[in-house]
Design a protein around this motif. Structure first.
Motif, PDB file in Angstrom:
ATOM      1  N   GLU A  96       0.797  -1.218   0.000  1.00  0.00           N
ATOM      2  CA  GLU A  96       0.000   0.000   0.000  1.00  0.00           C
ATOM      3  C   GLU A  96       0.837   1.278   0.000  1.00  0.00           C
ATOM      4  O   GLU A  96       0.314   2.348  -0.246  1.00  0.00           O
ATOM      5  CB  GLU A  96      -0.940  -0.005   1.201  1.00  0.00           C
ATOM      6  CG  GLU A  96      -1.969  -1.116   1.085  1.00  0.00           C
ATOM      7  CD  GLU A  96      -3.075  -1.014   2.096  1.00  0.00           C
ATOM      8  OE1 GLU A  96      -2.973  -0.178   3.008  1.00  0.00           O
ATOM      9  OE2 GLU A  96      -4.040  -1.767   1.972  1.00  0.00           O
ATOM     10  N   GLY A 103      -6.894   1.259  -1.541  1.00  0.00           N
ATOM     11  CA  GLY A 103      -6.857   1.232  -0.087  1.00  0.00           C
ATOM     12  C   GLY A 103      -7.555   0.066   0.593  1.00  0.00           C
ATOM     13  O   GLY A 103      -7.920  -0.942  -0.016  1.00  0.00           O
ATOM     14  N   HIS A 104      -7.751   0.244   1.901  1.00  0.00           N
ATOM     15  CA  HIS A 104      -8.188  -0.843   2.778  1.00  0.00           C
ATOM     16  C   HIS A 104      -9.580  -1.372   2.432  1.00  0.00           C
ATOM     17  O   HIS A 104      -9.817  -2.574   2.480  1.00  0.00           O
ATOM     18  CB  HIS A 104      -8.170  -0.381   4.235  1.00  0.00           C
ATOM     19  CG  HIS A 104      -6.787  -0.163   4.770  1.00  0.00           C
ATOM     20  ND1 HIS A 104      -5.934  -1.211   5.051  1.00  0.00           N
ATOM     21  CD2 HIS A 104      -6.105   0.975   5.062  1.00  0.00           C
ATOM     22  CE1 HIS A 104      -4.783  -0.728   5.507  1.00  0.00           C
ATOM     23  NE2 HIS A 104      -4.863   0.587   5.523  1.00  0.00           N
ATOM     24  N   ALA A 105     -10.518  -0.474   2.133  1.00  0.00           N
ATOM     25  CA  ALA A 105     -11.883  -0.931   1.851  1.00  0.00           C
ATOM     26  C   ALA A 105     -11.912  -1.806   0.604  1.00  0.00           C
ATOM     27  O   ALA A 105     -12.616  -2.823   0.557  1.00  0.00           O
ATOM     28  CB  ALA A 105     -12.815   0.271   1.689  1.00  0.00           C
ATOM     29  N   PHE A 106     -11.141  -1.425  -0.399  1.00  0.00           N
ATOM     30  CA  PHE A 106     -11.073  -2.211  -1.632  1.00  0.00           C
ATOM     31  C   PHE A 106     -10.435  -3.566  -1.353  1.00  0.00           C
ATOM     32  O   PHE A 106     -10.930  -4.607  -1.812  1.00  0.00           O
ATOM     33  CB  PHE A 106     -10.281  -1.439  -2.686  1.00  0.00           C
ATOM     34  CG  PHE A 106     -10.174  -2.136  -4.013  1.00  0.00           C
ATOM     35  CD1 PHE A 106     -11.256  -2.191  -4.878  1.00  0.00           C
ATOM     36  CD2 PHE A 106      -8.985  -2.736  -4.399  1.00  0.00           C
ATOM     37  CE1 PHE A 106     -11.154  -2.833  -6.105  1.00  0.00           C
ATOM     38  CE2 PHE A 106      -8.873  -3.376  -5.623  1.00  0.00           C
ATOM     39  CZ  PHE A 106      -9.965  -3.427  -6.478  1.00  0.00           C
ATOM     40  N   ARG A 107      -9.354  -3.578  -0.582  1.00  0.00           N
ATOM     41  CA  ARG A 107      -8.709  -4.834  -0.214  1.00  0.00           C
ATOM     42  C   ARG A 107      -9.705  -5.754   0.511  1.00  0.00           C
ATOM     43  O   ARG A 107      -9.790  -6.949   0.220  1.00  0.00           O
ATOM     44  CB  ARG A 107      -7.504  -4.569   0.681  1.00  0.00           C
ATOM     45  CG  ARG A 107      -6.821  -5.830   1.219  1.00  0.00           C
ATOM     46  CD  ARG A 107      -5.677  -5.474   2.160  1.00  0.00           C
ATOM     47  NE  ARG A 107      -4.640  -4.770   1.452  1.00  0.00           N
ATOM     48  CZ  ARG A 107      -3.656  -5.364   0.786  1.00  0.00           C
ATOM     49  NH1 ARG A 107      -3.581  -6.690   0.765  1.00  0.00           N
ATOM     50  NH2 ARG A 107      -2.748  -4.662   0.153  1.00  0.00           N
ATOM     51  N   ALA A 108     -10.454  -5.182   1.446  1.00  0.00           N
ATOM     52  CA  ALA A 108     -11.427  -5.973   2.193  1.00  0.00           C
ATOM     53  C   ALA A 108     -12.491  -6.548   1.264  1.00  0.00           C
ATOM     54  O   ALA A 108     -12.943  -7.690   1.457  1.00  0.00           O
ATOM     55  CB  ALA A 108     -12.069  -5.118   3.281  1.00  0.00           C
ATOM     56  N   GLU A 109     -12.906  -5.778   0.263  1.00  0.00           N
ATOM     57  CA  GLU A 109     -13.909  -6.268  -0.682  1.00  0.00           C
ATOM     58  C   GLU A 109     -13.357  -7.439  -1.496  1.00  0.00           C
ATOM     59  O   GLU A 109     -14.053  -8.441  -1.713  1.00  0.00           O
ATOM     60  CB  GLU A 109     -14.353  -5.148  -1.620  1.00  0.00           C
ATOM     61  CG  GLU A 109     -15.413  -5.583  -2.616  1.00  0.00           C
ATOM     62  CD  GLU A 109     -15.878  -4.472  -3.541  1.00  0.00           C
ATOM     63  OE1 GLU A 109     -16.778  -4.734  -4.357  1.00  0.00           O
ATOM     64  OE2 GLU A 109     -15.337  -3.350  -3.453  1.00  0.00           O
ATOM     65  N   GLN A 149     -13.251 -10.481   0.690  1.00  0.00           N
ATOM     66  CA  GLN A 149     -14.605 -10.994   0.909  1.00  0.00           C
ATOM     67  C   GLN A 149     -15.098 -11.756  -0.310  1.00  0.00           C
ATOM     68  O   GLN A 149     -15.689 -12.831  -0.194  1.00  0.00           O
ATOM     69  CB  GLN A 149     -15.558  -9.848   1.235  1.00  0.00           C
ATOM     70  CG  GLN A 149     -16.969 -10.306   1.575  1.00  0.00           C
ATOM     71  CD  GLN A 149     -17.011 -11.158   2.834  1.00  0.00           C
ATOM     72  OE1 GLN A 149     -16.589 -10.719   3.901  1.00  0.00           O
ATOM     73  NE2 GLN A 149     -17.497 -12.399   2.719  1.00  0.00           N
ATOM     74  N   ALA A 175     -15.202  -6.200  -8.493  1.00  0.00           N
ATOM     75  CA  ALA A 175     -15.054  -4.999  -7.665  1.00  0.00           C
ATOM     76  C   ALA A 175     -14.866  -3.748  -8.507  1.00  0.00           C
ATOM     77  O   ALA A 175     -15.307  -2.666  -8.125  1.00  0.00           O
ATOM     78  CB  ALA A 175     -13.881  -5.179  -6.706  1.00  0.00           C
ATOM     79  N   ALA A 210     -17.009   2.791  -6.774  1.00  0.00           N
ATOM     80  CA  ALA A 210     -18.079   3.077  -5.801  1.00  0.00           C
ATOM     81  C   ALA A 210     -19.331   2.305  -6.169  1.00  0.00           C
ATOM     82  O   ALA A 210     -19.574   1.981  -7.321  1.00  0.00           O
ATOM     83  CB  ALA A 210     -18.359   4.580  -5.774  1.00  0.00           C
ATOM     84  N   ASP A 211     -20.127   2.000  -5.159  1.00  0.00           N
ATOM     85  CA  ASP A 211     -21.409   1.321  -5.407  1.00  0.00           C
ATOM     86  C   ASP A 211     -22.361   2.268  -6.120  1.00  0.00           C
ATOM     87  O   ASP A 211     -22.367   3.456  -5.875  1.00  0.00           O
ATOM     88  CB  ASP A 211     -22.011   0.845  -4.082  1.00  0.00           C
ATOM     89  CG  ASP A 211     -21.194  -0.309  -3.473  1.00  0.00           C
ATOM     90  OD1 ASP A 211     -21.220  -0.462  -2.259  1.00  0.00           O
ATOM     91  OD2 ASP A 211     -20.561  -1.035  -4.265  1.00  0.00           O
TER      92      ASP A 211
END
Length: 198
Positions: A7, A145-151, A154, A169, A197-198
């Motif tokens: 990162e 970043g972190h949110a994308f990595r988490a997605e 998941q 994603a 983004a959603d």
């Protein structure tokens, strides 16, 4: 999990030098030690090995394996070497195929709790699709970043393979493996312009 190399300084990583794993998560440190303890890179050194896939970029999930790619010109000699080096390991197999006119060889076995796959073809390792996919995926993880990595993690835990997870994603249409190769040639600015983004 530490993701410093992915990162903040992913573009400085020497993916051919396994020491970057020592700056990572407990799993990455475990993998570094496993590869060193079994001398995998020493055994593969004539073939320019690179560890690719999910572990180097910190998006591995339960069931992830360790993918090593190699450049080979003499497939008969390579097959004989791999048989001599790893035939005693659990779940050992070798498969040779010709795909799109290019010969490839895949060696599988298990070391401790890790499934190992050695993939070789007559293409420089830094030009093989597995390496190019990993490098652009590392860039995307760093940029988003972190949110994308988490997605991504998941999605993988929900059964997606890595490239399809990135494609979903990023809302990419078409063959996810080809799309990721296209993105490999994009600038960071072009990648940031993707709508995640959603």
């Amino acid at each position: 999990m530490s993701t410093r190399y992915a990162e903040e300084s992913f573009h400085f990583v020497n993916w051919k030098d396994l020491s970057y794993l020592l700056d990572g998560s407990p799993v990455q440190i475990e993998v570094h030690n496993l590869l060193r303890n079994y001398f995998l890179f020493e055994k593969l050194r004539p073939y320019s090995p690179i560890l690719v896939g999910t572990v180097p970029i910190g998006i591995n999930v339960a069931g992830s394996d360790l993918d090593l790619i190699c450049e080979v010109t003499d497939f008969n000699a390579f097959e004989a070497e791999m048989f001599a080096a790893f035939k005693q390991e659990q779940h050992f197999t070798i498969v040779r195929r010709v795909v799109a006119g290019l010969e490839r060889i895949k060696v599988n076995f298990t070391l401790e709790r890790w499934p190992i796959e050695i993939f070789a073809q007559s293409i420089r390792t830094t030009e093989q699709n597995g390496y190019r996919h990993m490098v652009v995926e590392a860039r995307l993880l760093a940029l988003f970043g972190h949110a994308f990595r988490a997605e991504i993690i998941q999605l993988k835990e929900n059964g997606f393979k890595t490239e399809p997870a990135f494609a979903k994603a990023l809302k990419l249409e078409g063959d996810p493996y080809l799309k990721l190769l296209e993105l490999a040639d994009w600038t960071n600015e072009q990648l940031l312009a993707l709508n995640v983004a959603d």
